[in-house]
Design a protein around this motif. Structure first.
Motif, PDB file in Angstrom:
ATOM      1  N   TYR A   1      62.640 -42.350  29.719  1.00 45.86           N
ATOM      2  CA  TYR A   1      63.249 -42.800  28.508  1.00 45.86           C
ATOM      3  C   TYR A   1      63.196 -44.267  28.762  1.00 45.86           C
ATOM      4  O   TYR A   1      62.954 -44.832  29.609  1.00 45.86           O
ATOM      5  CB  TYR A   1      64.704 -42.488  28.475  1.00 45.86           C
ATOM      6  CG  TYR A   1      65.075 -41.047  28.194  1.00 45.86           C
ATOM      7  CD1 TYR A   1      65.004 -40.510  27.082  1.00 45.86           C
ATOM      8  CD2 TYR A   1      65.163 -40.122  29.230  1.00 45.86           C
ATOM      9  CE1 TYR A   1      65.325 -39.175  26.807  1.00 45.86           C
ATOM     10  CE2 TYR A   1      65.405 -38.873  28.955  1.00 45.86           C
ATOM     11  CZ  TYR A   1      65.329 -38.524  27.744  1.00 45.86           C
ATOM     12  OH  TYR A   1      65.574 -37.080  27.447  1.00 45.86           O
TER      13      TYR A   1
ATOM     14  N   GLN B   1      57.711 -43.714  22.996  1.00 44.46           N
ATOM     15  CA  GLN B   1      59.173 -42.873  22.899  1.00 44.46           C
ATOM     16  C   GLN B   1      59.398 -43.273  21.521  1.00 44.46           C
ATOM     17  O   GLN B   1      59.150 -44.132  20.936  1.00 44.46           O
ATOM     18  CB  GLN B   1      60.036 -43.376  23.810  1.00 44.46           C
ATOM     19  CG  GLN B   1      59.594 -43.333  25.471  1.00 44.46           C
ATOM     20  CD  GLN B   1      59.282 -44.754  25.892  1.00 44.46           C
ATOM     21  OE1 GLN B   1      58.534 -45.362  25.263  1.00 44.46           O
ATOM     22  NE2 GLN B   1      59.570 -44.926  27.146  1.00 44.46           N
TER      23      GLN B   1
ATOM     24  N   THR C   1      63.819 -39.697  22.691  1.00 48.16           N
ATOM     25  CA  THR C   1      62.673 -38.824  23.422  1.00 48.16           C
ATOM     26  C   THR C   1      62.135 -39.556  24.449  1.00 48.16           C
ATOM     27  O   THR C   1      62.493 -40.641  24.731  1.00 48.16           O
ATOM     28  CB  THR C   1      61.446 -38.558  22.334  1.00 48.16           C
ATOM     29  OG1 THR C   1      60.521 -39.870  22.430  1.00 48.16           O
ATOM     30  CG2 THR C   1      61.871 -38.056  20.918  1.00 48.16           C
TER      31      THR C   1
ATOM     32  N   ALA D   1      57.768 -35.513  15.818  1.00 50.97           N
ATOM     33  CA  ALA D   1      58.565 -36.079  17.167  1.00 50.97           C
ATOM     34  C   ALA D   1      59.838 -35.304  17.200  1.00 50.97           C
ATOM     35  O   ALA D   1      60.327 -34.753  18.076  1.00 50.97           O
ATOM     36  CB  ALA D   1      58.508 -37.497  16.913  1.00 50.97           C
ATOM     37  N   ILE D   2      60.636 -35.378  15.943  1.00 52.43           N
ATOM     38  CA  ILE D   2      62.014 -34.731  16.084  1.00 52.43           C
ATOM     39  C   ILE D   2      62.239 -34.288  14.479  1.00 52.43           C
ATOM     40  O   ILE D   2      61.801 -34.643  13.655  1.00 52.43           O
ATOM     41  CB  ILE D   2      63.080 -35.925  16.015  1.00 52.43           C
ATOM     42  CG1 ILE D   2      62.986 -36.361  17.529  1.00 52.43           C
ATOM     43  CG2 ILE D   2      64.258 -35.640  15.960  1.00 52.43           C
ATOM     44  CD1 ILE D   2      63.689 -35.806  18.801  1.00 52.43           C
TER      45      ILE D   2
ATOM     46  N   TRP E   1      56.502 -33.840  25.440  1.00 51.97           N
ATOM     47  CA  TRP E   1      57.183 -34.940  26.163  1.00 51.97           C
ATOM     48  C   TRP E   1      56.998 -34.805  27.653  1.00 51.97           C
ATOM     49  O   TRP E   1      56.965 -33.796  28.182  1.00 51.97           O
ATOM     50  CB  TRP E   1      58.556 -35.099  25.446  1.00 51.97           C
ATOM     51  CG  TRP E   1      58.716 -35.205  24.253  1.00 51.97           C
ATOM     52  CD1 TRP E   1      59.100 -34.285  23.527  1.00 51.97           C
ATOM     53  CD2 TRP E   1      58.285 -36.318  23.345  1.00 51.97           C
ATOM     54  NE1 TRP E   1      59.071 -34.690  22.092  1.00 51.97           N
ATOM     55  CE2 TRP E   1      58.545 -35.905  22.033  1.00 51.97           C
ATOM     56  CE3 TRP E   1      57.775 -37.471  23.328  1.00 51.97           C
ATOM     57  CZ2 TRP E   1      58.452 -36.700  20.830  1.00 51.97           C
ATOM     58  CZ3 TRP E   1      57.503 -38.347  22.545  1.00 51.97           C
ATOM     59  CH2 TRP E   1      57.787 -38.004  21.146  1.00 51.97           C
TER      60      TRP E   1
ATOM     61  N   TRP F   1      63.621 -30.923  29.686  1.00 54.88           N
ATOM     62  CA  TRP F   1      64.555 -31.907  29.506  1.00 54.88           C
ATOM     63  C   TRP F   1      65.411 -31.979  30.827  1.00 54.88           C
ATOM     64  O   TRP F   1      66.423 -30.867  31.098  1.00 54.88           O
ATOM     65  CB  TRP F   1      65.415 -31.601  28.176  1.00 54.88           C
ATOM     66  CG  TRP F   1      64.523 -31.789  27.111  1.00 54.88           C
ATOM     67  CD1 TRP F   1      63.926 -30.788  26.624  1.00 54.88           C
ATOM     68  CD2 TRP F   1      64.542 -33.024  26.283  1.00 54.88           C
ATOM     69  NE1 TRP F   1      63.279 -31.353  25.377  1.00 54.88           N
ATOM     70  CE2 TRP F   1      63.386 -32.655  25.402  1.00 54.88           C
ATOM     71  CE3 TRP F   1      64.761 -34.312  26.479  1.00 54.88           C
ATOM     72  CZ2 TRP F   1      62.941 -33.620  24.576  1.00 54.88           C
ATOM     73  CZ3 TRP F   1      64.373 -35.338  25.903  1.00 54.88           C
ATOM     74  CH2 TRP F   1      63.419 -35.082  24.633  1.00 54.88           C
TER      75      TRP F   1
ATOM     76  N   PRO G   1      66.899 -32.201  23.416  1.00 57.79           N
ATOM     77  CA  PRO G   1      66.406 -32.982  22.166  1.00 57.79           C
ATOM     78  C   PRO G   1      67.006 -32.263  20.902  1.00 57.79           C
ATOM     79  O   PRO G   1      67.509 -31.190  20.874  1.00 57.79           O
ATOM     80  CB  PRO G   1      64.929 -32.649  22.078  1.00 57.79           C
ATOM     81  CG  PRO G   1      64.818 -31.423  22.760  1.00 57.79           C
ATOM     82  CD  PRO G   1      65.708 -31.251  23.671  1.00 57.79           C
TER      83      PRO G   1
ATOM     84  N   THR H   1      68.969 -40.061  18.011  1.00 58.11           N
ATOM     85  CA  THR H   1      68.420 -39.220  19.191  1.00 58.11           C
ATOM     86  C   THR H   1      67.390 -40.176  19.876  1.00 58.11           C
ATOM     87  O   THR H   1      67.039 -41.232  19.379  1.00 58.11           O
ATOM     88  CB  THR H   1      67.770 -37.992  18.716  1.00 58.11           C
ATOM     89  OG1 THR H   1      66.914 -38.360  17.619  1.00 58.11           O
ATOM     90  CG2 THR H   1      68.646 -36.982  18.036  1.00 58.11           C
TER      91      THR H   1
END
Length: 189
Positions: free
Chosen positions: A9, A37, A59, A75-76, A171, A176, A187, A57
């Motif tokens: 991160y 990121q 990533t 991405a999200i 990622w 995670w 995420p 959020t």
């Protein structure tokens, strides 16, 4: 606490805004970090100023290179709303609407992205600085982010329909990681 950079991160100070939009009292901003990121923030302001609510959020670092000139990736995809709380536990005001969003990288030949939703139909995404973003309200208690597809338009006029779930960026912290003292992270999906 350990430095979040140890987990792929970036620190908040390392991010820069690449796309920001305001609609009524809502502002959605997408930011990029030094190793690719992503971070996002959805804020609602009061009519007289000041923050009503917000959330966001972040990533880890993507494990793939840049997206191809004629492609997008995701991405999200996430949502915040009246009864589906974000991973941050933030509720938006009780207007019966959920705020859905999805975004990712856009290749240099991508001039347009339209996201096809189940509750609101087609949503024209903004494309800027190598990023595309779509965000929209939907009624009810369920997010409208499952089985999304998008149609991209390229500089030469060609179009292609793509399933966004199959275009997710891998990622560096896949799985995670467990952050010491905080437990597993996850995420927005």
């Amino acid at each position: 606490m350990d430095d979040m950079r140890d987990y792929g991160y970036a620190s908040a100070k390392d991010f820069h805004a690449v796309l920001s939009e305001r609609r009524g009292p809502f502002t959605f901003t997408v930011m990029r970090g030094p190793q690719g990121q992503f971070a996002d923030c959805l804020l609602q302001t009061r009519w007289w100023g000041g923050l009503e609510s917000g959330g966001g959020t972040m990533t880890g670092t993507p494990t793939t290179g840049p997206v191809a000139a004629d492609r997008i990736d995701t991405a999200i995809s996430g949502a915040v709303g009246p009864s589906t709380r974000s991973i941050f536990g933030i509720d938006l005001p009780g207007d019966g609407q959920i705020r859905n969003y999805t975004y990712g990288r856009a290749g240099s030949d991508v001039t347009g992205v339209v996201v096809h939703t189940t509750t609101r139909g087609d949503i024209a995404a903004s494309v800027q600085n190598g990023v595309w973003v779509a965000w929209w309200p939907s009624p009810g208690e369920r997010p409208d982010i499952e089985a999304l597809t998008a149609t991209t338009t390229l500089r030469d006029g060609r179009t292609e329909q793509l399933p966004l779930d199959e275009l997710r960026i891998p990622w560096s912290d896949a799985g995670w990681p467990e952050i010491p003292g905080e437990g597993p992270t996850s995420p927005a999906s």
